[in-house]
Design an enzyme around this catalytic site. Structure first.
Site, PDB file in Angstrom:
ATOM      1  CB  CYS A   6      -2.115   6.799   2.154  1.00  0.00           C
ATOM      2  SG  CYS A   6      -2.890   5.535   3.116  1.00  0.00           S
TER       3      CYS A   6
ATOM      4  CD  GLU B 172      -3.061  -0.344   0.267  1.00  0.00           C
ATOM      5  OE1 GLU B 172      -3.101   0.872  -0.004  1.00  0.00           O
ATOM      6  OE2 GLU B 172      -3.781  -1.184  -0.279  1.00  0.00           O
TER       7      GLU B 172
END
Ligand code: FDA
Length: 937
Positions: free
Chosen positions: A729, A695
């Site tokens: 994020c 990720e």
């Protein structure tokens, strides 16, 4: 409206259209939105619209005219004018017919200090001008006096949420202080001019602040005031006793406007969504009964003579049974008629009002004034009320109304059968979120851990004590390459036994981890606040997500652990099995220091891998605590080995080790790509190809369409961009505004962001805490300097003490406008509180700009055009798309999280496919036929 009552589908779409209408600026906007709404599935149209639509006869110009007229008429029914002076003839007419007024200036969603000041000033102006105008009206003893003496003619109603943008029960005292900046001057002026001010009651979350502010106001400012109290709250009886007890200690009475409550649908839906106890009764009869019990408490506290404290009761109701009960009880107490006031809303209950006045009752009308856009929330509440099957007024007006039923006692319904009290085991059962296994946990399906409700006083106090006691453990972060080798050796040794343990045992151990974290929830949050600088809510959400990952993966692993039979062929038995890969390297970030660490670790462990956990240097303390919890739950020490050491040495060695089978990483793009490259290199004696779950970052955009609800969109963009200082994020770093609303949106966003509080995250009132460290600070400041050269600075929020408070590094929120699409700040992930704003001429162009980024993580659209939402579903290419809400805060099981492109490999944490990354599939086929005989026969 009648058709809306008959067809719920039509009602929903009609009200949605009405809600969007004030923002639609051109005839073609009005036409396109209306057609869109009316052609949604499950909408049954009234014949005239159906024919018009089919025949394509709804010409844009005519349609806009007709619709504008209809909606304005609807608005005028409930809203008396653009301002009080516009409404003055209505007020005077009312007075001449024997009815008083309370004026409400519409505008409840204030998002900035400027908007709150504007609202305050409108009230100050009313206070200064209205009394002299109304003093010229005729004398009316019923309206001008009650049994205790004269009463003010000018009566105003205020909503506290419009007087300060940052009221939050999480920080009650500070909220009340802040509120007084605007409230104080209003009440002082009201005192000087003899104007009565009522505090309306809003959502349940605002109740404690409203009552605390009202009490402080009455105790410190000489003015005549009232407070609305809601009987639909389950806490209604306690609230009434609390306020009445306090009022009796005063030297003058206060007024209570007793109402049932106007936010029933919102409270019910919101509580369900959060999995909190629903604060309102779930049956109408319980609300009615509570209204009568509260009436009794207030009448008991009504002073018979002037000069004493206590309650003057006003009934905000159109229900003749509720009103009659109060009148009868007042009579029973020997109180005169003037001791109770009847209040009703403008545009409702006209005949009732006049009937009440004919009985010599004092009747007051609640008269909202204001523009359509700020008035829309009020208007939609009235529309809902006036099409509700539960409405007494509507029932009384229907042709077949049965008087005995309408006037029957609500008390005969037993509230212990209230379905709202019997919670049915969380949302999962209702929405069938995920699998359950009889031998895993308590056999119940997965349900998300509810966040703390900080509007609850005891929740706040307990959390506060935990924050005060927080202790981040010291961790030696010196693990070396040799330590990494040793950690892998231990984990590899433990692997066969752990892999072969029955699945339900592994799952139950993971569920025990969840249980231990649940017991220490506030303590874990407090450590996170202290160690990485999250605010209270952010830290609490982090812990809840960690618990969710355990509960979810434990169940999913049990599902995956079953061999699945494929097909049903006679003579052949096919099955698919899944088996752990080996040793997993868990390399976790600091920004979700517990949730992501726990999620990646428990996913690996649940299906039978062993793990070496390498935490981030900035969050090693909470990682140590988590590792301790794994051991306490009974997970053997070599199954999860802790490796606290730098990425350059211990981390780099770990991912390159030949005995690592799977790497789970969340972090920056640079490190992620390095890991993917390193994992592709295979040592000569390596027995497998490494699998990487990765990720990385995001450059996430939110599109603000021309029909967006700016009140909501401003707050959603603000929280998506600046919560946890933009260090998620999923955070928004680009906003793309469609059409002519650009400047208005930017102005409101800038003003709203400027209202955020920068400070110490252990303080509940802090919105913006420090960034993680000096390196992050310097990198973000570098981007800000670039931004100043590349674009126009719309907001550069100053940080006290030049960015350094108590040894921590701060960066204030920054907003840049006129940003070229090619600018560095438009392209690169900044991981800080920096937002770039772009203009788009059309929705298509906005989508193109949003999709231009190489990152594909989250994205958002604020629009009230169904066709645009549909287009975004199809064409806005990101891993997590959010429509009409903030773009952060994905929940396990509900919004499986993860992106593609440069954001990652498309694995979805918290989704049912995630565990597949940690297993390898095996198909087993047996020929079951022996000499022409198969068991299936
Ligand atoms: P009625 O007897 O028909 O009651 C309808 C009410 O019952 C709903 O509004 C809801 O509260 C409740 N209800 C409906 N379905 C239910 C269910 N399934 N289970 C439990 N309860 C259910 N409201 C507010 O929140 N804050 C305020 O400050 C004010 N101010 C105000 C001033 C004045 C002058 C009036 C007349 C009204 C208000 N209200 C208000 C609005 C008020 O709370 C209420 O929504 C309406 O007056 C309708 O209530 P009635 O008693 O008139 O009707």
């Amino acid at each position: 409206m009648q058709w809306a009552m008959r067809d719920p589908g039509f009602k929903t779409q009609l009200f949605r259209f009405v809600d969007a209408f004030p923002r639609l600026s051109t005839p073609s906007d009005v036409h396109d939105h209306l057609v869109d709404y009316l052609t949604q599935p499950d909408v049954k149209l009234p014949p005239f619209l159906e024919t018009g639509l089919k025949a394509g006869r709804l010409a844009k110009g005519t349609m806009t005219k007709v619709v504008t007229k209809l909606i304005s008429t609807m608005g005028e029914t409930f809203i008396a004018g653009r301002d009080a002076h516009d409404a003055l003839p209505t007020l005077e007419k009312l007075w001449r017919s024997g009815i008083g007024f309370t004026v409400d200036v519409l505008g409840e969603a204030c998002v900035s200090a400027e908007e709150a000041i504007r609202y305050r000033d409108r009230y100050l102006q009313l206070i200064e001008t209205l009394p002299s105008l109304v003093s010229k009206w005729n004398e009316d003893p019923v309206l001008d006096t009650d049994h205790l003496g004269p009463i003010p003619r000018t009566n105003l109603s205020i909503k506290i949420s419009a007087l300060h943008s940052e009221l939050d029960p999480i920080d009650l005292d500070h909220s009340v202080d802040a509120l007084f900046e605007n409230l104080g001057p209003i009440l002082e002026a009201a005192g000087r001019h003899g104007v009565f001010v009522n505090f309306d009651m809003e959502s349940h979350a605002m109740k404690d602040i409203t009552i605390a502010a009202f009490m402080r106001a009455v105790e410190t400012i000489p003015f005549e005031g009232g407070l609305a109290m809601q009987a639909y709250l389950r806490s209604g009886d306690d609230d009434a006793r609390w306020v009445a007890g306090w009022a009796k200690t005063l030297d003058r009475p206060i007024t209570v406007r007793l109402v049932k409550g106007a936010y029933w649908d919102y409270e019910t839906i919101h509580a369900e969504e959060m999995d909190w106890p629903v604060p309102v009764w779930s049956r109408k009869a319980d609300t009615d009964a509570c209204f009568e019990r509260m009436t009794a408490v207030f009448l008991e506290a009504t002073p018979p003579n002037a000069g004493e404290g206590g309650i003057k009761l006003a009934l905000g109701s159109h229900n003749a049974r509720s009103i009659a009960y109060a009148l009868a009880l007042a009579e029973h107490h020997g109180l005169p008629r003037s001791a109770v006031e009847v209040q009703m809303l403008h545009g409702m209950g006209g005949q009732l009002k006049h009937a009440a006045r004919a009985m010599q009752l004092r009747v007051r009308e609640y008269v909202p004034v204001g523009e359509m856009v700020p008035g829309m929330a009020y208007l939609v509440r009235r529309l809902l009320e006036n099409t509700s099957n539960e409405s007494w007024l509507l029932a009384s007006q229907s042709g077949d109304a049965d008087i005995a039923t309408l006037l029957s006692s609500p008390h005969k319904h037993r509230s212990d059968a209230d379905p709202g009290l019997a919670r049915i085991g969380g949302r999962a059962e209702r929405h069938n979120l995920s699998y359950s296994h009889p031998a895993v946990g308590d056999g119940r399906p997965f349900a998300n851990e509810p966040l703390r409700d900080f509007s609850d006083a005891s929740t706040r106090t307990t959390f506060e004590s935990a924050v005060a006691a927080a202790a981040v453990p010291a961790v030696d972060f010196g693990a070396t390459e040799a330590d990494a080798d040793d950690a892998v050796r231990r984990a590899a040794g433990a692997f066969p036994a752990w892999r072969d343990r029955p699945q339900h045992e592994r799952s139950n151990l993971i569920i025990r981890v969840a249980g231990l974290m649940r017991e220490r929830r506030d303590e874990l949050s407090a450590i996170i606040i202290e160690e990485v600088g999250k605010d209270w809510r952010g830290a609490d959400a982090d812990v809840c997500e960690a618990i969710d990952f355990c509960e979810f993966y434990a169940r999913e692993a049990a599902r995956l652990g079953n061999a699945t039979r494929l097909g049903s062929f006679i003579g052949e038995h096919n099955e698919l099995r899944h088996e752990a890969r080996g040793v997993a390297a868990i390399i976790s970030p600091w920004n979700f220091p517990l949730a992501i660490l726990c999620g990646m670790t428990t996913a690996a462990l649940a299906v039978g891998n062993t793990a070496v956990i390498k935490p981030s240097a900035q969050s090693k303390g909470i990682a140590r605590v988590f590792h301790g919890i794994l051991g306490e739950a009974g997970i053997p020490p070599d199954v999860a080995v802790f490796l606290p050491g730098p990425g350059r040495t211990a981390g780099a060695r770990l991912v390159r080790h030949k005995d690592i089978s799977v790497i789970a990483f969340t972090g920056s793009k640079a490190v992620g790509l390095d890991i993917i490259a390193a994992a592709g290199l295979t040592a000569d004696d390596q027995a497998h190809v490494k699998h990487v779950v990765c990720e990385m970052g995001g450059k996430n955009a939110i599109i603000i369409d021309s029909s967006a609800d700016f009140d909501a969109a401003v707050l959603d963009v603000r929280s998506s961009a600046f919560a946890f200082q933009g260090q998620k994020c999923s955070a928004a770093s680009r906003v793309i505004i469609v059409g002519p609303g650009h400047d208005e949106f930017v102005d409101r966003l800038v003003a709203s962001t400027a209202a955020l509080t920068i400070g110490d995250p252990t303080d509940p009132g802090t919105d913006i805490g420090p960034v993680i460290d000096k390196q992050a600070h310097d990198s973000i400041m570098g981007y800000i300097e670039k931004g100043k050269r590349e674009a126009t600075t719309a907001l550069a929020m100053e940080v006290p003490d030049h960015g350094l408070m108590a040894g921590r590094h701060y960066v204030g929120p920054h907003i840049f406008v006129d940003v070229p699409e090619t600018a560095t700040i438009a392209l690169e992930e900044i991981f800080g509180p920096v937002l770039s704003v772009f203009k788009a001429a059309t929705f298509d162009e906005a989508l193109r700009m949003a999709n231009a980024s190489r990152y594909k993580l989250t994205g958002g659209v604020h629009s009230r055009r169904p066709a645009h939402l549909e287009q975004a579903r199809r064409e806005f290419r990101v891993g997590n798309l959010y429509l009409n809400r903030a773009i952060t805060g994905a929940l396990v099981g509900r919004q499986p999280f993860g992106g593609f492109g440069m954001s990652g490999l498309g694995s979805k944490a918290g989704g049912s496919e995630y565990l597949l990354h940690f297993v390898q599939p095996r198909a087993v086929t047996e020929n079951t036929m022996r000499r022409g005989f198969a068991p299936e026969l």
